[in-house]
Design a protein around this motif. Sequence first.
Motif: not given
Length: 149
Positions: A87-114
């Motif tokens: 969640y921290v290192s992958e670009p936003d397009a990877t989340y969308v393509a994998s179906g694992l996107k949580i919300s916005s890019y910032n939210t997924t980044h913060f979930v990864g950091l958490g």
Amino acid sequence: MSVAEAARPALPSSTIRSYAMIGIVLYAFGLVLNEIGNGLAQLWLVPYADTINALGFVIVLYTASLAGLGTRLTVLIGLIYGIGIFYVSEPDATYVASGLKISSYNTTHFVGLGLIGFTMILLIALAFYLTRAKSSHRTLPKQDPGSTS
């Protein structure tokens, strides 16, 4: 356990705890460098920060294994850390393509950091828990009234 492992003296708890503190300091330093690199557009700094982060995690994981952390829990913590890195290192397009996107890019980044922060805190807490001082308040074993000792 082999004879060599049984004969090897265990590290003192203070040494193991100091290893854990070195790991968390390296992780925090890497996290600060990463935020500086991303926030101030100093992108040359980010690979060094990521390397320092990973080194801190490896030291803390090694410390927890020295303290006696089991294999199953180590694998579980590694999985959580890996999901956080995804969640921290992958670009936003990877989340969308994998179906694992949580919300916005910032939210997924913060979930990864958490998730990464959670694993670091859990490893250090386990290392400290497994190296805690044993209580000296023990009851004496019952003796047989007819024994001489």
